[in-house]
Write a protein that holds these residues in place. Structure first.
Motif, PDB file in Angstrom:
ATOM      1  N   ALA A  75      -4.741   4.415  18.599  1.00 21.18           N
ATOM      2  CA  ALA A  75      -4.892   4.038  17.192  1.00 21.18           C
ATOM      3  C   ALA A  75      -6.182   4.602  16.599  1.00 21.18           C
ATOM      4  N   ALA A  76      -7.264   4.550  17.348  1.00 20.69           N
ATOM      5  CA  ALA A  76      -8.553   5.033  16.849  1.00 20.69           C
ATOM      6  C   ALA A  76      -8.519   6.532  16.553  1.00 20.69           C
ATOM      7  N   GLY A  77      -7.651   7.251  17.239  1.00 25.98           N
ATOM      8  CA  GLY A  77      -7.560   8.688  17.028  1.00 25.98           C
ATOM      9  C   GLY A  77      -6.685   9.096  15.859  1.00 25.98           C
ATOM     10  N   HIS A  78      -6.159   8.123  15.107  1.00 25.36           N
ATOM     11  CA  HIS A  78      -5.214   8.450  14.035  1.00 25.36           C
ATOM     12  C   HIS A  78      -5.563   7.753  12.736  1.00 25.36           C
ATOM     13  N   THR A  79      -6.733   8.060  12.232  1.00 20.37           N
ATOM     14  CA  THR A  79      -7.164   7.453  10.969  1.00 20.37           C
ATOM     15  C   THR A  79      -6.384   8.007   9.775  1.00 20.37           C
ATOM     16  N   ASP A  80      -5.638   9.108   9.990  1.00 23.68           N
ATOM     17  CA  ASP A  80      -4.807   9.671   8.933  1.00 23.68           C
ATOM     18  C   ASP A  80      -3.450   8.978   8.834  1.00 23.68           C
ATOM     19  N   ALA A  81      -3.120   8.179   9.826  1.00 26.99           N
ATOM     20  CA  ALA A  81      -1.826   7.484   9.850  1.00 26.99           C
ATOM     21  C   ALA A  81      -1.985   6.099   9.231  1.00 26.99           C
ATOM     22  N   GLY A  82      -0.970   5.691   8.489  1.00 26.26           N
ATOM     23  CA  GLY A  82      -0.978   4.349   7.910  1.00 26.26           C
ATOM     24  C   GLY A  82      -0.371   3.311   8.831  1.00 26.26           C
ATOM     25  N   ALA A  83       0.279   3.777   9.920  1.00 25.85           N
ATOM     26  CA  ALA A  83       0.945   2.842  10.829  1.00 25.85           C
ATOM     27  C   ALA A  83       0.893   3.362  12.259  1.00 25.85           C
ATOM     28  N   VAL A  84       0.621   2.449  13.164  1.00 28.52           N
ATOM     29  CA  VAL A  84       0.710   2.722  14.601  1.00 28.52           C
ATOM     30  C   VAL A  84       1.567   1.617  15.191  1.00 28.52           C
ATOM     31  N   VAL A  85       2.588   2.009  15.936  1.00 27.27           N
ATOM     32  CA  VAL A  85       3.466   1.059  16.600  1.00 27.27           C
ATOM     33  C   VAL A  85       3.365   1.296  18.099  1.00 27.27           C
ATOM     34  N   THR A  86       3.259   0.198  18.861  1.00 30.41           N
ATOM     35  CA  THR A  86       3.226   0.303  20.319  1.00 30.41           C
ATOM     36  C   THR A  86       4.282  -0.615  20.909  1.00 30.41           C
ATOM     37  N   PHE A  87       4.748  -0.225  22.082  1.00 29.12           N
ATOM     38  CA  PHE A  87       5.692  -1.041  22.832  1.00 29.12           C
ATOM     39  C   PHE A  87       5.382  -0.850  24.300  1.00 29.12           C
TER      40      PHE A  87
END
Length: 148
Positions: free
Chosen positions: A20-32
């Protein structure tokens, strides 16, 4: 894309946080994450795979998810070898500008991992060992992505 097939345990929190920290350009991070369940006296599970072939198959489906859902990135970590109930088997993480793509891509990857990824599972209980057969529900879930 980060694709790893490993025998070692992984720290879900650390992996998710780093992703998540590596994707400040993304508005959403989903994990499973998938966990070995204690079903019907399951003592342990063992997962086998063919090195090289498995990674190539996961890279191919991850690339398809990246294009199909306009992902900024995705990650798959999948273990092999012996595991006991409560241990994490695998995780996926997806990053996208919008949550709908991140959620859909995570489900797409999970459906593929359950039905088509080249892993073989054997379960051990008090009565011995048995290979895990494909389930109709998993095949049906994968079918929703065809033709799209």
């Amino acid at each position: 894309m980060d694709i790893r097939v490993q025998s070692a345990r992984f720290d879900f929190g650390a992996e998710a946080g780093t992703f998540a920290a590596g994707h400040t350009d993304a508005g959403a991070v989903v994990t499973f994450t998938g966990i070995v369940r204690r079903d019907g006296g399951l003592a342990r599970m063992e997962i086998e795979h063919y090195p090289g072939m498995t990674e190539r198959a996961l890279e191919k489906i991850a690339a398809e998810a990246m294009a199909r859902f306009a992902l900024a990135d995705c990650m798959i970590v999948h273990r092999h070898g012996p595991m006991e109930p409560g241990e994490m088997i695998m995780m996926v993480a997806t990053a996208a500008r919008h949550r709908a793509d991140a959620f859909a891509a995570a489900e797409f990857l999970m459906d593929y991992l359950k039905s088509r990824a080249p892993f073989w599972k054997k379960e051990y209980d008090a009565d011995g060992a048995a290979w895990v057969a494909a389930r109709d529900e998993d095949e049906q879930a994968l079918g929703r992505w065809s033709g799209g």
